[in-house]
Write an enzyme that holds these catalytic residues in place. Structure first.
Site, PDB file in Angstrom:
ATOM      1  N   CYS A   1     -11.650  -9.443   1.156  1.00  0.00           N
ATOM      2  CA  CYS A   1     -10.448 -10.261   1.267  1.00  0.00           C
ATOM      3  C   CYS A   1     -10.794 -11.714   1.570  1.00  0.00           C
ATOM      4  CB  CYS A   1      -9.504  -9.713   2.339  1.00  0.00           C
ATOM      5  SG  CYS A   1     -10.156  -9.812   4.010  1.00  0.00           S
TER       6      CYS A   1
ATOM      7  N   SER B   1      -3.686  -4.831   0.907  1.00  0.00           N
ATOM      8  CA  SER B   1      -3.074  -5.733  -0.070  1.00  0.00           C
ATOM      9  C   SER B   1      -1.757  -6.286   0.458  1.00  0.00           C
ATOM     10  CB  SER B   1      -2.833  -5.000  -1.385  1.00  0.00           C
ATOM     11  OG  SER B   1      -1.812  -4.024  -1.227  1.00  0.00           O
TER      12      SER B   1
END
Length: 499
Positions: free
Chosen positions: A281, A226
């Site tokens: 992602c 992240s």
């Protein structure tokens, strides 16, 4: 209950910290194992093993390194079904998706098999009288990789095969949520002939991560995860003198122009948004639809397809999408859908009430489609990392490109159109590191590098490809003079020049 330990010096290593984390079967909601969480002592042992192995591994010939990698590639190929089954059991993604993950990781192993070509230096002869200059690349030493739960085999394979091929030794800290695939990768590496200490695996949480970032014998750190953690990794590691590549989060936009093949665009939006339950992602999380009529038609086509997706356990061949990784993550993703209507979005498909018969305790969530999502809504601003697709409307191309470029992320993006001029303009104007033209998930092949812009990347170099090789090596320039025995150079205190 089964306990999963570490891998140090080519053999299993039990946890000594006394801390353990749960490993769930996401399809059943049952804890399948516990994983040992490394403390400082275990991390230090892995780094010490890697440091000792580096003394000899750095001098192993390219021919021997590549021979080992070729054997490794063959073993991975032979065991791809087994590795995929481990991924499905602990992550939850369907078996075909897990097989695709292994295949994409194998691309980087194949790139590493050709490392001798990539490590060729440069030579300039006679730059001055009897003076030659050569440029070479050498390994860094002990390097570390910190990898996420969503690709427990592929992302580690983005890192350690190239690092090892370049002459480094490696300490991998995979996600503790699905640890078994990384251990199997390490076991097969040992079987292929990777020496003791060259590849080590330690499981853990922030304690293990911080020790790797601070350890004086770790030269570089690769990370995928992240954005907040990527930023932390980069700042903390650089403060301790390390080279860093840290890939962060994303909010990938897919621009659909009115002239696009809407059926094709809808198919690709479904695949890119809901594949692997949206835990990618590079997932498409926002469709930007230009034009009211074409936008309405596109949303209708996506909704029709979304309602027909087959959701179930990953080991069921009939399943197209599996569960999410944990119960907590599933509930967080569901909260975005429930809050979207309150913030002005139209909930076209609501997947929060899904129950899979026979797997009522599994971490399942149906797919959701949100239309006309305001750009200040949480569902638009945050990286949800689940099967939620937002649709944002735009009247013109210029409005759409401005919206996309205003995002703080710049990982990947795509445009769907039949207009070559519009596509060319988009790929030059959009602010993202990876661009697809009628390709929804533009993940580069192994010999091109993967990485984004803005808050999707911290550090200068992307992973794998030429950037990956540059990251795991450092340059050295050597200037050499071998005077002719007949010459007498004498003493010259003047500034050296090339006359």
């Amino acid at each position: 209950m089964k306990t999963i330990g570490h891998w140090i010096n080519n053999k299993p290593a039990d946890g000594a910290s006394g801390a353990y984390g749960p490993v769930w079967n996401p399809a059943t909601g049952v804890q399948a194992a516990q994983v040992a969480l490394a403390g400082v002592a275990e991390v230090d042992a892995a780094v010490a093993a890697a440091k000792e192995a580096y003394r000899t591994w750095r001098d192993v010939s390219l021919a021997r390194r590549t021979a080992i990698l070729f054997r490794y590639r063959a073993l991975l190929d032979a065991h791809r079904d087994e590795i995929a089954a481990l991924i499905t059991a602990e992550h939850g993604k369907v078996h075909s998706d897990a097989l695709g993950e292994v295949a994409r990781g194998l691309e980087i192993v194949e790139l590493a098999c050709g490392i001798s070509e990539k490590l060729k230096g440069e030579l300039s002869t006679q730059v001055s009288t009897r003076v030659d200059v050569a440029s070479i690349r050498q390994p860094l030493g002990v390097v570390a990789g910190i990898t996420p739960f969503n690709f427990p085999a592929m992302v580690p394979m983005w890192m350690f095969p190239l690092a090892l091929a370049c002459g480094n030794t490696f300490v991998l800290k995979p996600s503790e949520k699905d640890p078994s695939a990384s251990l199997r990768l390490a076991e097969l590496a040992a079987e292929a002939g990777v020496p003791e200490g060259v590849l080590n695996v330690v499981h853990g949480d922030k304690t293990a991560v911080d020790r790797l970032l601070e350890h004086p014998d770790v030269a570089a750190v690769s990370f995928v995860g992240s954005t907040p953690i990527a930023r932390y990794i980069q700042q903390h590691a650089v403060a301790h003198g390390k080279r860093v590549q840290a890939l962060g989060g994303a909010k990938n936009h897919m621009l659909v122009l009115p002239d696009a093949d809407l059926d094709h665009a809808a198919d690709q939006a479904i695949s890119a948004a809901y594949g692997s339950a949206g835990e990618r992602c590079m997932a498409v999380s926002v469709v930007v639809a230009v034009g009211r009529e074409s936008g309405d038609a596109l949303v209708g086509k996506i909704a029709e397809r979304a309602k027909n997706l087959r959701i179930g356990p990953g080991d069921d061949p009939a399943s197209e999408m599996g569960p999410l990784i944990t119960r907590e993550h599933r509930d967080t993703v569901a909260s975005y859908v429930r809050g979207a209507a309150e913030q002005g979005a139209e909930v076209v498909v609501d997947g929060t009430g899904l129950t899979v018969p026979g797997h009522e305790d599994g971490f399942f969530l149906g797919v959701s489609l949100l239309d006309r999502v305001p750009t200040d809504a949480d569902a638009y601003r945050d990286e949800i990392f689940g099967p939620v697709l937002c649709v944002v409307r735009a009247e013109t191309y210029d409005e759409a490109i401005e919206l996309i470029n205003s995002s703080r992320w710049g990982n990947g993006t795509a445009v769907f159109t039949r207009d070559g001029g519009a596509a060319r303009r988009f790929q030059l104007e959009v602010e993202a590191g990876m661009v697809g033209v009628n390709v929804p998930i533009p993940v580069p092949v192994g010999y091109h590098s993967f990485g984004g812009w803005k808050d999707s990347l911290f550090g200068d170099l992307h992973v794998y490809g030429n950037d990956g090789i540059a990251f795991y090596t450092r340059g050295k320039v050597i200037t050499t003079r071998w005077p002719d025995p007949a010459d007498s150079l004498g003493i010259d205190l003047g500034f050296p020049n090339h006359d």
